[in-house]
Design a protein around this motif. Structure first.
Motif, PDB file in Angstrom:
ATOM      1  N   LYS B 200      40.993  47.630  22.541  1.00 43.58           N
ATOM      2  CA  LYS B 200      40.903  46.712  21.410  1.00 43.58           C
ATOM      3  C   LYS B 200      41.186  47.410  20.084  1.00 43.58           C
ATOM      4  CE  LYS B 200      38.487  42.841  23.196  1.00 43.58           C
ATOM      5  NZ  LYS B 200      37.193  42.222  23.507  1.00 43.58           N
ATOM      6  N   LEU B 225      44.942  44.814  31.467  1.00 42.00           N
ATOM      7  CA  LEU B 225      43.846  44.788  30.496  1.00 42.00           C
ATOM      8  C   LEU B 225      44.381  44.676  29.078  1.00 42.00           C
ATOM      9  CD1 LEU B 225      41.531  47.508  32.058  1.00 42.00           C
ATOM     10  CD2 LEU B 225      41.002  45.089  31.759  1.00 42.00           C
ATOM     11  N   LYS B 228      45.454  41.152  28.371  1.00 38.40           N
ATOM     12  CA  LYS B 228      44.284  40.292  28.267  1.00 38.40           C
ATOM     13  C   LYS B 228      43.581  40.492  26.929  1.00 38.40           C
ATOM     14  CE  LYS B 228      40.096  39.212  30.822  1.00 38.40           C
ATOM     15  NZ  LYS B 228      38.941  40.039  30.998  1.00 38.40           N
ATOM     16  N   GLU B 232      43.037  38.080  23.656  1.00 38.24           N
ATOM     17  CA  GLU B 232      41.686  37.790  23.144  1.00 38.24           C
ATOM     18  C   GLU B 232      41.609  38.037  21.642  1.00 38.24           C
ATOM     19  OE1 GLU B 232      39.084  38.821  27.176  1.00 38.24           O
ATOM     20  OE2 GLU B 232      38.872  40.101  25.406  1.00 38.24           O
ATOM     21  N   LEU B 233      42.376  38.993  21.185  1.00 33.47           N
ATOM     22  CA  LEU B 233      42.358  39.287  19.750  1.00 33.47           C
ATOM     23  C   LEU B 233      43.298  38.350  18.993  1.00 33.47           C
ATOM     24  CD1 LEU B 233      42.345  43.181  19.785  1.00 33.47           C
ATOM     25  CD2 LEU B 233      40.529  41.687  18.965  1.00 33.47           C
ATOM     26  N   GLU B 252      46.144  39.048  38.481  1.00 29.60           N
ATOM     27  CA  GLU B 252      44.706  39.010  38.718  1.00 29.60           C
ATOM     28  C   GLU B 252      43.932  39.500  37.492  1.00 29.60           C
ATOM     29  OE1 GLU B 252      42.724  41.281  41.932  1.00 29.60           O
ATOM     30  OE2 GLU B 252      44.225  40.315  43.204  1.00 29.60           O
ATOM     31  N   ILE B 253      44.398  40.597  36.936  1.00 29.81           N
ATOM     32  CA  ILE B 253      43.652  41.223  35.843  1.00 29.81           C
ATOM     33  C   ILE B 253      43.824  40.457  34.540  1.00 29.81           C
ATOM     34  CG2 ILE B 253      43.396  43.313  34.447  1.00 29.81           C
ATOM     35  CD1 ILE B 253      44.329  44.894  36.925  1.00 29.81           C
TER      36      ILE B 253
END
Ligand SMILES: Nc1ncnc2c1ncn2[C@@H]1O[C@H](COP(=O)(O)OP(=O)(O)OP(=O)(O)O)[C@@H](O)[C@H]1O
Ligand SMILES: Nc1ncnc2c1ncn2[C@@H]1O[C@H](COP(=O)(O)OP(=O)(O)OP(=O)(O)O)[C@@H](O)[C@H]1O
Ligand SMILES: [Mg+2]
Ligand SMILES: [Mg+2]
Lengths: 236, 368, 307, 294, 262
Positions: B200, B225, B228, B232-233, B252-253
């Motif tokens: 992040k 990751l 994802k 999210e950010l 999946e991730i």
């Protein structure tokens, strides 16, 4: 009544045999001292009784129960307390916390409080140092703490390993007065001392260890006047 | 043993050595490749093997360590008398493993050592016995830079690369070179380490530089990751990458929604409907209970390619195999059609895929 | 006091020469092929690493988890000198020794105050820092590693340096310096009070240990052609430490034997990849429980008898 | 501004994870002076247990968390009995190497059963991003769970070690095993408890990390384990609030370094700070000064 | 001539005043005793004298080969100045042999460098031989020669104390500081030790300062005694006067012991 009975006890450290078939008896209410030269096996005897060292053969009966296979912690709970050689206080705990650990097996809170008070009366120096880390106490202060801590489990049998080592004469005198009181209130004492003079004067009976064997035993007063003893241990 | 040297062709099996990362920090890749190879060899043996003999795999672990990779290479070449060595997985370990292969004149083929200089030495001469069947880093890097600048028309890229991976570094270098020459600008470059899980901070930095597109030359575990966490950010720009993205794990991730707007270069499209690909996918899934990823497919193809070369060589012989490998022309594999060029690198087309609702979809093909 | 030219020393020198010649002849006769020799090189490098770490950890009691970092510095130094600048091997070796020794001073000085586990963690951190610098330094290839380093390491270099390491370190230890160093492990306060400059010695052993680890790195780089920062990570440091502990802290002979023993263990596990590390872990554990020294003691006695 | 706030949030979230793992680390170190390198791997096992429970058996978050904690606690006790107990009294280095052996055993034992590839957690916590007062910075609800649970566990742990008999026993034991035994403290039991608690904490961290990042693999414990250990040392190892402080400190520092463009060197800086802290205050930022009395 | 001058020496640990305003002087070639209750600050005073602690205030000056002042005191320099000590809780190098322990005491007198030792130059052999002779001589004096190859930890307590003194002696000190040398010894052993200390002092012309709770030793050996209590120096004088000093009796000796010592 016999409180503690050692029969034909032998102990080895690896290949070294430290105790050879020793037998001892301590009766309820007695003060018995165990003396001997450096390395004769005094400390080993105490450590074996309290379960820190395992015997190789022989028996240890405490109140007629075999304790030789019990862990040290269980033995303490049976009313036997051992003040070890070299103080062994918990250096990074305060004086007060050290005493708390001494009473850790006890459930009677009020009794413990009372005994705390008594400890501080016996050793006012400890009260002054109540919150100091025990590791920074002077040698003698640590010794006092070790004894006070050992008493807090309210033992019926107290094993003391050289309690006078490094203590000022006055304090030694005081401590032995205290030990006398403790004995009179019903605690049996097994005392290991280098200062044979002091030990023999203080105890009822005595055993003398030599190279892991009981060399002599008997009434303390008699031993005090024994020529051999005087020569070898009293520096006469 | 010294004295009478038995030749590699004497046994009643054809021995192939596997020098792979089966323990240690990149064991995921090694294991995937070996699964692909073993799967192919099983098929080949069921169909009668090569040159009338069964293929025997001598599988040895190199612990993901360079020193061990060299040791294993040497052992396979001198003790196990293999006709060829397959592996290792990473470029670094392959570089460690190749000197003993060269020394003992045994072909070493890697399906995943993407660094440009694996097959070439410092003077630019080709290493006689070393082959690779995967794209070079520079090729994919250049392809994606072209794609970003020309096809998508996006001229501000942020790069998030894996600092511990030579693959990632190679792709980054190539991308930057080409992208710059096309008038693109790298507005941010950040790096993570393999096995990191929290990106992040890096993404926040990148977000602040306001790029049009995010290039992530890495492998699916981290990439999943990254995508994802980027979403999210609130970063919704397109994400570009290379064949390291190719794994069912990515979906999946990262989750299907987050993957929209993801483009990557690959050997083939796993959404490909050609018969061979579908057949491979189904049978692989039956065997392993999961869809194949890029490493599985590359390993699988490499095994077939070596078998093919052995047939053409006509006998089990290292020298002949080497010549046959050099002569590989239009070998048809799951991951595309491939020829070996003069530098022992594969010539094969690269496919660019776009992930749509979790499904990698064929977008375009680019010839080298 | 033994004098220099004693019977004992002459026998030792003869034996060392015999070993050298034996291997040399066997190589020429082809009995030792490239595979065996590669393993000899690995073992030899591990011996140098273990003996030098033993000086730091076994004798002086400074627990170090970063020994591979010194090796890495040496490997890169020699790699740069011989591959990039095309200088001869001797320059590579000297450069490696110097660079690693400097790093030894650099880590030795600030970590003087640290003891036990704290020192271990600081050295671990140092190792990681070196690795990360390696990964980011473009000149030496970063994560892609440094390629095409000329192969200069041969039997003569390898053997010569092993002998040099063992002789220098054991001579150092059997002098008053050695006593001082051991006394630091035993009781630093008492040691200081007897006039031992503990700071000086701690830095000194770090420097000597690092120096030899650096040379080991040079041998490595110039044998294996290719180096990358990840080859010298935490696990490599642990591997070296394991050799030292298995051979016995404070036993040079033990370090040599256990470097050989552990290499053989590792080789025998290559073929069972799925369980390799699990078995290795179990072996490690058994070694720790059943006092490694005890396992090696019979072998060591045998060797001593012959010596 | 948005960036700064976002980075602060990132740092705290990351720090809370380090802090959570560091708690268990510090606990075990504090009592038996063992750098338990296997701590991170117990965490990994915890993550897999949580994965199996939520994914296969359909547990919801809290039951899975508790079950995983219990299971890891028991695993910790078993590890102690089998691996560490036979080495009591052996040298520090032997213990260290055994801990590394246990770590390898767990990593590769797990890999043997589940393969090296990673798995993905089901969403078991509501995942939503709350934006922070209109600045554009966002925070994940899951972070609150982690921070909340970390702080709660820290308080429980402090209570246990400082106030309860078992806690005092643990501390006494850590300073002098024989003397503790002479006070009636059962050494085996106390060490078992210590491992139970420490490993249960690892189990909790495992599930939380699994849920937070949604992936897990057999080697996942190594890096966070090391980082958490660094946190524990920075805060003063053996000191419970120190571990939490160290965790947040490290999380924030790493974030700071990355955010000012040093992402390449973030781990190097973390270790550099570790070394600096050790040099300035060898017993950690919250550690007591310890002078050996002669 | 005074060999040691201590003026207004004070040491605080946080709130604890371990040593307060101590002034004293020690004459060359004498044995000085320091006694006092437990926690009076005796060991702390030794630690100040040997640079292990820095004084909070006050001065220490040794008059040996030019003046050595408190600012110059560092633990690792003390033997160079000619000052050696023993510890209250024995601090031997437990895993080293008795001989090596004593040789280490000689450390500061050896001067060949790292290179001669690594290269085995003649200076190495010469110096090592000298050191070994000296060590053996000391071991004979302390009746430890038979045990020279034992590991220190295998010795009995009393012998360990003697090794520690021998190790200190190996440094060739002018001043020897002994912290409770007779602790853990029985009266018989104490008697022997007393003689030994006396003999060593005379033979080597030493100045000895010792802390001890065993009055038989103190009274027999010391030329002068200083009494500490709560960090303060409360009395000084020869053994006779100290034994009669009211304050000392009250704070330290107690009734019986005076009688016994006599
Ligand atoms: N842990 C040990 N390992 C090996 N030998 C030991 C150990 N502890 C004691 N010994 C040996 O056992 C013998 C008896 O020692 P012990 O400590 O019981 O003597 P002691 O009578 O208490 O002597 P002191 O008066 O010096 O305390 C000695 O020879 C000693 O060296
Ligand atoms: N490092 C320290 N930190 C805090 N207090 C200390 C420290 N060292 C000593 N003290 C305190 O200073 C006082 C003097 O201690 P010191 O050890 O000098 O006494 P001593 O006279 O040698 O006693 P003993 O005869 O019992 O050895 C003691 O009360 C002790 O608690
Ligand atoms: Mg004793
Ligand atoms: Mg004292």
């Amino acid at each position: 009544m016999t409180l503690l009975k050692l029969s034909n006890l032998s102990v080895h450290y690896g290949a070294i045999q430290a105790l050879r078939n020793i037998s001892m008896e301590i009766n309820q209410g007695e003060v018995v001292s165990l003396i001997g030269a450096n390395g004769s096996g005094k400390t080993t005897t105490l450590r074996t009784i309290s379960g820190l060292v395992r015997k190789s053969s022989g028996d240890i009966l405490y109140e007629n129960k075999d304790i030789s296979r019990k862990p040290a912690s269980d033995i303490v709970k049976m009313g036997l307390s051992h003040v070890p050689e070299g103080r062994r206080i918990f250096p990074r705990m305060s004086v007060y916390e050290n005493l708390e650990v001494g009473a850790i097996t006890r459930k009677d809170k009020e009794g413990v409080q009372k005994d705390f008070k008594r400890s501080f009366e016996l050793f006012p120096r400890l009260l002054e140092r109540k919150h100091q880390m025990a590791g920074t106490l002077s040698g003698g202060e640590q010794q006092m703490l070790a004894i006070a801590r050992g008493l807090l489990s309210r033992p019926r049998l107290l094993l003391l390993d050289e309690p006078s080592m490094g203590l000022a004469p006055l304090i030694v005198e005081e401590i032995f007065t205290i030990l006398r009181d403790i004995n009179e209130t019903g605690t049996t004492i097994l005392l290991v001392e280098q200062n044979a003079n002091l030990a023999l004067n203080f105890s009822d009976r005595a055993y003398i260890l030599k190279n892991g064997i009981i060399d002599l035993q008997g009434n303390s007063k008699d031993l005090l006047h024994n020529e051999e003893v005087r020569k070898a241990y009293l520096g006469a | 043993g010294c004295g009478a040297k038995e030749s590699v062709g004497d046994g009643d099996t054809v021995k192939l050595g596997l020098n792979y990362e089966l323990s240690g920090n990149v064991s995921t890749y090694g294991t995937s490749l070996v699964n692909g190879i073993e799967f192919a060899v099983k098929e080949i043996n069921e169909k009668g093997g090569v040159l009338g003999k069964q293929i025997e795999l001598v599988k040895v672990d190199n612990k993901s360590s360079g020193e061990e990779a060299a040791n294993v290479s040497s052992r396979l070449a001198t003790r196990d008398k293999v006709v060829a060595i397959l592996g290792p997985a990473t470029s670094g370990n392959t570089k460690s493993a190749l000197p003993p292969a060269e020394e003992n004149k045994v072909p070493l083929i890697s399906a995943s050592a993407t660094a440009d200089d694996v097959t070439l030495d410092a003077n630019g001469n080709v290493r006689q016995y070393v082959f690779k069947t995967c794209f070079s880093d520079s090729f994919q890097g250049v392809t994606m830079a072209n794609f970003a600048a020309k096809e998508l028309g996006l001229l501000k890229t942020a790069i998030l690369r894996d600092n511990t991976s030579d693959y990632s570094q190679g792709l980054t270098d190539a991308y930057k070179g080409t992208y710059g020459s096309l008038g693109g600008e790298i507005v941010a470059e950040e790096a993570y380490q393999a096995k990191d899980t929290d990106f992040k901070t890096l993404l926040t930095n990148i977000k602040a530089s306001e790029p049009d597109v995010l290039f992530v030359p890495g492998y699916y575990e981290e990439v999943g990751l990254i995508i994802k966490q980027a979403r999210e950010l609130g970063m919704d720009m397109p994400v570009l990458g290379a064949d390291g993205f190719d794994s069912p794990k990515l979906l999946e991730i990262a989750g299907a929604d987050n993957l929209n707007g993801t483009y990557y270069s690959n050997h083939y499209s796993s959404g490909d409907t050609s018969e061979d690909v579908v057949a491979f996918k189904t049978s692989f899934n039956k065997e392993f209970g999961a869809d194949p990823d890029a490493f599985n497919a590359l390993g699988y193809d490499m095994a077939y390619m070596v078998a093919d070369a052995l047939e053409r060589a006509g006998e089990v012989d290292r020298e002949k195999l080497k010549e046959a490998l050099e002569a590989t022309e239009n070998f048809e594999g799951i991951t595309g059609t491939l020829s070996i060029d003069d530098f022992h690198n594969p010539v094969k087309a690269v496919t660019i895929l776009e992930v749509k609702d979790g499904v990698p979809t064929y977008l375009m093909k680019q010839q080298p | 006091m033994k004098e220099l030219i004693s019977r004992n020393n002459i026998i030792k020198i003869m034996m060392v020469l015999a070993v050298y010649l034996l291997v040399y002849l066997m190589m020429n006769a082809g009995i030792i092929d490239s595979y065996i020799f590669l393993n000899i090189v690995s073992i030899g490098i591990n011996i140098i690493l273990a003996v030098s770490l033993n000086l730091i950890t076994g004798f002086t009691g400074q627990l170090s988890l970063g020994h591979a970092a010194f090796m890495s510095i040496g490997a890169y130094a020699s790699g740069i000198l011989t591959a990039k600048l095309g200088l001869p091997f001797i320059v590579g070796i000297l450069g490696a020794a110097l660079a690693a020794a400097l790093a030894g001073v650099l880590i030795g000085v600030p970590t003087l105050r640290l003891k036990g586990d704290y020192l271990a963690i600081a050295t671990l951190g140092f190792g990681e820092i070196i690795r990360i610098i390696g990964l980011n330094w473009k000149y030496i290839g970063g994560a892609m590693g440094l390629n095409d380093i000329p192969r200069y390491t041969n039997w003569t270099w390898l053997f010569g340096i092993i002998v040099l390491t063992v002789v220098v370190i054991s001579n150092f230890l059997s002098s008053y310096n050695g006593r001082a160093v051991i006394s630091i492990k035993e009781d630093e306060i008492a040691s200081t009070s007897m006039g031992v400059n503990t700071n000086y010695y701690k830095v000194l052993v770090f420097t000597i240990g690092a120096l030899f680890a650096g040379i080991a790195g040079a041998l490595y780089a110039n044998y294996f052609y290719f180096i990358k920062p990840d080859s010298f990570g935490f696990m490599k440091s642990v591997d070296i430490l394991v050799i030292v502990v298995l051979g016995g802290l404070g036993s040079i002979r033990g370090s040599i034997l256990s470097a050989i023993a552990l290499s053989l263990v590792s080789l025998s596990l290559q073929g069972i990849p799925e369980l390799r590390m699990v078995i290795y872990a179990v072996i490690l554990f058994i070694m720790m429980v059943y006092k490694p020294q005890r396992i090696l003691e019979p072998i060591r006695k045998l060797v001593r008898k012959e010596a | 501004m948005e960036q700064i706030i976002q980075q602060l949030i990132n740092g705290v979230s990351l720090g809370s994870i380090y802090a959570l793992i560091a708690l268990g680390y510090t606990m075990v170190y504090g009592i038996i002076n063992l750098i338990n390198f296997a701590h991170g791997d117990v965490l990994m096992i915890g993550a897999y247990i949580g994965f199996a429970l939520t994914g296969i058996f359909g547990f919801s978050f809290f039951p899975a968390l508790i079950t995983s904690m219990l299971a890891c606690g028991i695993l910790g006790m078993v590890i102690e009995k089998v691996a560490y107990k036979p080495l009591r009294g052996a040298s520090r280095i032997s213990n260290l190497i055994t801990a590394i052996a246990v770590s390898l055993f767990l990593q590769y034992g797990m890999m043997y059963f589940v393969g090296p590839e990673s798995r993905t957690y089901k969403e078991v916590l509501p995942s939503s991003q709350i934006s922070v007062m209109g600045t554009g910075a966002v925070i994940d609800i899951k972070s609150f769970y982690i921070i909340g649970i970390t702080v709660m566990l820290m308080i429980i742990l402090m209570y246990i070690t400082n106030r309860t008999k078992i806690g005092k026993s643990m501390r006494a034991l850590s300073q002098d095993k024989d003397a503790a035994e002479l006070m009636g403290i059962n050494v085996n039991k106390t060490i078992s408890y210590t491992f139970f608690i420490g490993s249960a904490l690892a189990g909790a961290a495992g599930v939380l990390i699994g849920v937070y990042y949604s992936t897990l693999n057999p080697l996942m414990g190594a890096t966070p384990g090391l980082k958490a250990f660094v946190s524990a040392v920075i805060g003063g190892i053996g000191i419970i609030p120190g571990a939490v402080f160290g965790g947040f400190f490290l999380g924030l520092i790493e974030t700071l370094v990355s955010s000012i463009g040093g992402s390449l060197y973030k781990d190097a800086v973390a270790f550099l700070i570790l070394i600096l802290v050790l040099l300035i205050k060898p017993t950690g930022l919250m550690g007591y000064k310890e002078q050996e009395k002669v | 001539m005074a060999l040691l001058n201590v003026t207004k020496l004070t040491k605080n640990f946080g709130g604890v005043k371990a040593v307060t305003d101590v002034d004293l002087e020690v004459e060359e070639n004498t044995i000085t005793g320091i006694i006092g209750p437990n926690g009076a600050g005796k060991t702390t005073f030794f630690n100040l004298l040997t640079g292990i602690y820095k004084p909070s205030s006050g001065d220490i000056i040794y008059h040996i080969n030019g003046d050595v002042t408190s600012r110059m005191l560092r633990p690792q320099k003390m033997t160079k100045y000619g000052i050696a000590r023993t510890f209250q809780n024995i601090r031997l190098f437990k895993e080293m042999t008795v001989t090596d322990n004593v040789l280490l005491g000689y450390h500061c007198n050896l001067s060949y460098g790292v290179f001669p030792s690594v290269l085995r130059l003649p200076s190495y052999f010469r110096e090592e031989k000298k050191a070994m002779e000296k060590a053996h001589e000391l071991l004979k004096i302390f009746h430890l020669y038979d045990k020279r190859d034992e590991k220190a930890k295998n010795l009995s307590y009393g012998d360990q104390r003697k090794v520690e003194i021998a190790r200190a002696m190996a440094a060739d000190p002018k001043i020897l500081l002994l912290d409770e040398p007779a602790a853990g010894m029985n009266p018989n052993e104490t008697k022997e030790l007393t003689k030994l200390i006396k003999w060593v002092q005379e033979e080597f012309q030493l100045t000895i300062i010792l802390i001890e709770h065993d009055m038989s030793l103190v009274m027999k050996l010391c030329d002068k005694i200083f009494v500490f209590d709560y960090g303060h120096l409360i009395a000084e004088g020869d053994p006779e006067s100290i034994q009669c000093n009211e304050q000392v009796l009250k704070a330290y000796l107690g009734g019986d012991y005076v009688a016994e010592a006599k």
